[in-house]
Each structure stands twice: as structure tokens, then as C-alpha cells.
Design an enzyme around this catalytic site. Structure first.
Site, PDB file in Angstrom:
ATOM      1  N   SER A 106       4.392   1.205   7.535  1.00 23.97           N
ATOM      2  CA  SER A 106       4.093   2.501   6.909  1.00 23.97           C
ATOM      3  C   SER A 106       3.443   3.425   7.932  1.00 23.97           C
ATOM      4  O   SER A 106       3.574   4.641   7.858  1.00 23.97           O
ATOM      5  CB  SER A 106       3.170   2.294   5.721  1.00 23.97           C
ATOM      6  OG  SER A 106       3.773   1.357   4.847  1.00 23.97           O
ATOM      7  N   ARG A 107       2.730   2.846   8.898  1.00 18.98           N
ATOM      8  CA  ARG A 107       2.056   3.675   9.911  1.00 18.98           C
ATOM      9  C   ARG A 107       3.046   4.366  10.844  1.00 18.98           C
ATOM     10  O   ARG A 107       2.698   5.355  11.486  1.00 18.98           O
ATOM     11  CB  ARG A 107       1.077   2.833  10.732  1.00 18.98           C
ATOM     12  CG  ARG A 107      -0.162   2.443   9.968  1.00 18.98           C
ATOM     13  CD  ARG A 107      -1.221   1.841  10.878  1.00 18.98           C
ATOM     14  NE  ARG A 107      -2.458   1.605  10.159  1.00 18.98           N
ATOM     15  CZ  ARG A 107      -2.718   0.544   9.415  1.00 18.98           C
ATOM     16  NH1 ARG A 107      -1.816  -0.401   9.313  1.00 18.98           N
ATOM     17  NH2 ARG A 107      -3.861   0.409   8.789  1.00 18.98           N
TER      18      ARG A 107
ATOM     19  N   GLN B 181      -2.437 -12.145   8.045  1.00 21.79           N
ATOM     20  CA  GLN B 181      -2.691 -11.873   6.618  1.00 21.79           C
ATOM     21  C   GLN B 181      -1.972 -12.907   5.742  1.00 21.79           C
ATOM     22  O   GLN B 181      -2.533 -13.433   4.774  1.00 21.79           O
ATOM     23  CB  GLN B 181      -2.216 -10.465   6.281  1.00 21.79           C
ATOM     24  CG  GLN B 181      -2.125 -10.174   4.791  1.00 21.79           C
ATOM     25  CD  GLN B 181      -1.794  -8.722   4.503  1.00 21.79           C
ATOM     26  OE1 GLN B 181      -2.667  -7.878   4.538  1.00 21.79           O
ATOM     27  NE2 GLN B 181      -0.538  -8.412   4.215  1.00 21.79           N
TER      28      GLN B 181
ATOM     29  N   ASP C  25       2.538  -9.016   9.296  1.00 23.47           N
ATOM     30  CA  ASP C  25       1.104  -9.289   9.160  1.00 23.47           C
ATOM     31  C   ASP C  25       0.945 -10.799   9.013  1.00 23.47           C
ATOM     32  O   ASP C  25       0.542 -11.298   7.953  1.00 23.47           O
ATOM     33  CB  ASP C  25       0.547  -8.553   7.944  1.00 23.47           C
ATOM     34  CG  ASP C  25       0.681  -7.050   8.107  1.00 23.47           C
ATOM     35  OD1 ASP C  25      -0.061  -6.477   8.910  1.00 23.47           O
ATOM     36  OD2 ASP C  25       1.558  -6.445   7.456  1.00 23.47           O
TER      37      ASP C  25
ATOM     38  N   GLY D 220       5.240  -9.765   4.085  1.00 20.15           N
ATOM     39  CA  GLY D 220       6.007  -9.663   5.330  1.00 20.15           C
ATOM     40  C   GLY D 220       5.325 -10.439   6.452  1.00 20.15           C
ATOM     41  O   GLY D 220       4.099 -10.507   6.519  1.00 20.15           O
TER      42      GLY D 220
ATOM     43  N   MET E 178       9.083  -2.388  11.359  1.00 18.20           N
ATOM     44  CA  MET E 178       8.869  -1.361  10.333  1.00 18.20           C
ATOM     45  C   MET E 178       7.451  -1.460   9.795  1.00 18.20           C
ATOM     46  O   MET E 178       6.934  -2.541   9.548  1.00 18.20           O
ATOM     47  CB  MET E 178       9.870  -1.524   9.207  1.00 18.20           C
ATOM     48  CG  MET E 178      11.243  -1.103   9.668  1.00 18.20           C
ATOM     49  SD  MET E 178      12.329  -0.796   8.304  1.00 18.20           S
ATOM     50  CE  MET E 178      13.836  -0.505   9.226  1.00 18.20           C
TER      51      MET E 178
ATOM     52  N   GLY F  51      11.522  -2.918   4.957  1.00 15.43           N
ATOM     53  CA  GLY F  51      10.831  -4.212   4.921  1.00 15.43           C
ATOM     54  C   GLY F  51      10.317  -4.504   3.512  1.00 15.43           C
ATOM     55  O   GLY F  51      10.533  -5.596   2.973  1.00 15.43           O
ATOM     56  N   HIS F  52       9.664  -3.502   2.900  1.00 17.79           N
ATOM     57  CA  HIS F  52       9.171  -3.696   1.526  1.00 17.79           C
ATOM     58  C   HIS F  52      10.345  -3.955   0.575  1.00 17.79           C
ATOM     59  O   HIS F  52      10.263  -4.797  -0.317  1.00 17.79           O
ATOM     60  CB  HIS F  52       8.444  -2.439   1.032  1.00 17.79           C
ATOM     61  CG  HIS F  52       7.180  -2.115   1.766  1.00 17.79           C
ATOM     62  ND1 HIS F  52       7.012  -0.955   2.477  1.00 17.79           N
ATOM     63  CD2 HIS F  52       6.014  -2.803   1.873  1.00 17.79           C
ATOM     64  CE1 HIS F  52       5.798  -0.935   2.998  1.00 17.79           C
ATOM     65  NE2 HIS F  52       5.176  -2.038   2.654  1.00 17.79           N
TER      66      HIS F  52
ATOM     67  N   MET G 293       0.849  -1.195   0.000  1.00 14.15           N
ATOM     68  CA  MET G 293       0.000   0.000   0.000  1.00 14.15           C
ATOM     69  C   MET G 293       0.889   1.251   0.000  1.00 14.15           C
ATOM     70  O   MET G 293       0.456   2.330   0.399  1.00 14.15           O
ATOM     71  CB  MET G 293      -0.943  -0.023   1.203  1.00 14.15           C
ATOM     72  CG  MET G 293      -1.892  -1.224   1.134  1.00 14.15           C
ATOM     73  SD  MET G 293      -3.435  -1.005   2.032  1.00 14.15           S
ATOM     74  CE  MET G 293      -2.829  -0.843   3.688  1.00 14.15           C
TER      75      MET G 293
HETATM   76  O1  PAF Z   1      -0.065  -5.691   3.693  1.00 13.92           O
HETATM   77  C1  PAF Z   1      -0.496  -4.793   2.934  1.00 13.92           C
HETATM   78  O2  PAF Z   1       0.153  -3.777   2.691  1.00 13.92           O
HETATM   79  C2  PAF Z   1      -1.887  -4.950   2.330  1.00 13.92           C
HETATM   80  O3  PAF Z   1      -2.755  -5.575   3.213  1.00 13.92           O
HETATM   81  C3  PAF Z   1      -1.878  -5.644   0.961  1.00 13.92           C
HETATM   82  C4  PAF Z   1      -1.403  -7.091   1.082  1.00 13.92           C
HETATM   83  C5  PAF Z   1      -1.001  -4.897  -0.001  1.00 13.92           C
HETATM   84  C6  PAF Z   1      -3.296  -5.683   0.385  1.00 13.92           C
HETATM   85  O4  PAF Z   1      -3.804  -4.395   0.202  1.00 13.92           O
END
Ligand code: PAF
Length: 282
Positions: free
Chosen positions: A188-189, A155, A152, A149, A186, A36-37, A30
Site C-alpha cells: 500500500s505504501r 508478522q 511481512d 502475505g 506490492m 496481493g490483497h 489496512m
Molecule cells: O499487514 C497489515 O496490513 C497489518 O499489519 C494487519 C495485519 C492488517 C494488522 O493491522
């Protein structure tokens, strides 16, 4: 560097460059990219012929409108970071309309109960939104490998379940959490925290590490009481949940069973900003 904002154009480009013998690695994000990304992108670059990153703040996974409105949107600096890492990375940064075509709603999913725990309890509809967008993006990008990552973790397990149930030919790969020097995971928030809050937020990982130590000798209830007590005494921090769960089912532990993998999960509000973290307990 190639940047696409429309799915038809991205699909056409991928079709023209890839073949049956090439692999596409995919990193859905996002935006507001951090180390991390970038580590997910590096993993993809090493193991695939093409790497695609999506940057899309997905409205259907936000249960809190204020969180959606305040989510950082930093496309220009994100693109600069990607280009510096490797200009061959393909960027997909679509609009909400391009993805949802006028119907910004989630599909409903059954993730065999994984969706009812932790984040699912506290963020109603969140995982339907995640499932909807990840499935959509997988259909557009058609990756062989997709990187997520472990911060989450729920997720990650849910995306694996979705792929299994929908029989999508995508390998979902979990990558280790990247932490700031003080241990803060790490995210984004983190950009929304003040310097002081960011420093103080070290307490989250410190407490997870202490919880891990205690889990060696204490039962889960006592460990949870300890964590609650820590956050009762940190001004400005509000514990939403602390849970010790089975890694596979994400169900809260009732008793320790030899051979099972356990993990602690935490969500904390710091001045309305919600941070999550997790640690393996084995
Ligand atoms: O982890 C995230 O940044 C989001 O949940 C994702 C996987 C990009 C889905 O919008």
C-alpha cells in the site's frame, strides 16, 4: 454487498449466517488494496463458506506518527475492488473508537523473541500493536482460516506464534508475495512513491535476487557487505537493514547449518517512505 463499521453488528451478522459446519475465512488489511490483497481474498473464497475482509488502519502499530498520518485511506475504491472480485465478501471497516473503545493502547506480548529482530528493532512497539489488533479481530470475526502475505514474513511468524500461545482455533496461512512487473513487492505504501521512485525501487528485489545467488557461495557477512555497497551507490535510497536469518527463529545467521531454512530481509527508505521485502534463500 455487506459493509459493517461496528463490531457488534458484524458479530451478529456472522452469527446469523454461519453455523458449526461452515467456515469463515478472514483477510485482515489496512486498506489501499492491491493485487496481493486480492490474491488473499481469492484464496479465502476458494476454501471457506464466508470471507470477511477488515479494513482498518491500526494506530497502535505505527511507531512513526507521520507514517500513520500519511498512510493511504481509500475505502471507496477498496470497496469497489472487493465488490468486483465477489460481492459476497463481507467488509468490516470499523472506526478507531469502535475497536479501542476510548483506550487506544497495545497489549504487551511475548512472542518468544521473534519480536526482537528486524522490524521489532527498528519499529519499537510495532508488534505489540499488530498482536493487539489481530487478536481483537480474530475474537470478533472468529475465522477458521486467516490469510497473510509473506512480504511481512516476520508478522506472519508472529501471528502464528500468537495463535499458538493464546490457543486460538485459527489456521494462519501465509500466501506468496505479489510483485509489480519490475519486481517491486506490492505494498500500500507504493502509492506514495512517484513514478520514477517506483521504477527505481526495482533495485530492491534485484538486489535480493543477487544476494540469493551469492549466498550459495559466500558467507552472510560478505553478502550483507555487497547489499550495503549497492545501496550506498543508489541516490535517494537509504538501507535501514539487510539481514539473513533463520526462517523459524528469525535470528541472524551465524553459520550455515545444513537442513535449516534461511531467508533474507530488507528495509529501505525511499524519500522517507519505508519499503520492506524478503526472499527465501533455500
Ligand atoms: O499487514 C497489515 O496490513 C497489518 O499489519 C494487519 C495485519 C492488517 C494488522 O493491522
Amino acid at each position: 454487498m455487506r459493509i459493517f463499521d461496528r463490531q457488534v453488528e458484524l458479530s451478529a451478522h456472522l452469527k446469523s449466517v454461519s453455523s458449526a459446519n461452515t467456515t469463515i475465512g478472514f483477510v485482515p488489511t489496512m486498506g489501499a488494496l492491491h493485487q496481493g490483497h486480492l490474491s488473499l481474498l481469492k484464496e479465502s473464497l476458494q476454501n471457506n463458506d464466508f470471507t470477511v475482509i477488515s479494513i482498518f488502519v491500526n494506530p497502535t502499530q505505527f511507531n512513526n506518527p507521520e507514517d500513520l498520518a500519511k498512510y493511504p485511506r481509500t475505502l471507496e475504491s477498496d470497496v469497489a475492488k472487493i465488490e468486483k472480485l465477489n460481492p459476497n465478501i463481507i467488509v468490516f471497516a470499523p472506526s478507531v473508537d469502535d475497536i479501542y473503545e476510548g483506550k487506544t493502547v497495545s497489549q504487551h506480548f511475548d512472542f518468544d523473541g521473534l519480536e526482537n529482530q528486524m522490524e521489532g528493532k527498528f519499529r519499537p512497539g510495532h508488534f505489540d500493536g499488530v498482536g493487539t489488533i489481530v487478536k481483537r479481530l480474530f475474537e470478533i470475526v472468529q475465522p477458521a482460516n486467516a490469510y497473510f502475505g509473506e512480504k511481512d514474513f516476520q508478522q506472519l511468524q508472529i501471528v502464528k506464534k500468537m495463535v499458538e500461545k493464546a490457543q486460538m482455533p485459527v489456521k494462519v496461512i501465509g500466501c506468496p508475495i505479489f510483485r509489480e512487473a519490475n519486481g517491486l513487492a506490492m505494498s500500500s505504501r507504493n502509492e506514495r512513491l512517484t513514478a520514477q521512485e517506483r521504477a527505481d525501487a526495482a533495485v530492491i528485489y534485484r538486489t535480493l535476487q543477487a544476494a540469493k545467488m551469492r549466498f550459495g557461495t559466500e558467507n552472510a557477512k560478505r553478502v550483507a557487505d555487497y547489499v550495503t555497497d549497492v545501496f550506498d551507490n543508489v541516490p535517494g535510497f537509504e538501507l535501514e537493514y539487510f539481514e539473513i536469518a533463520d526462517e523459524a527463529t528469525l535470528e541472524p545467521i551465524t553459520e550455515k547449518i545444513e537442513g535449516r531454512q534461511y531467508r533474507a530481509f530488507i528495509a529501505v527508505f525511499v524519500n522517507k517512505i519505508r519499503l520492506i521485502d524478503t526472499i527465501s534463500l533455500n
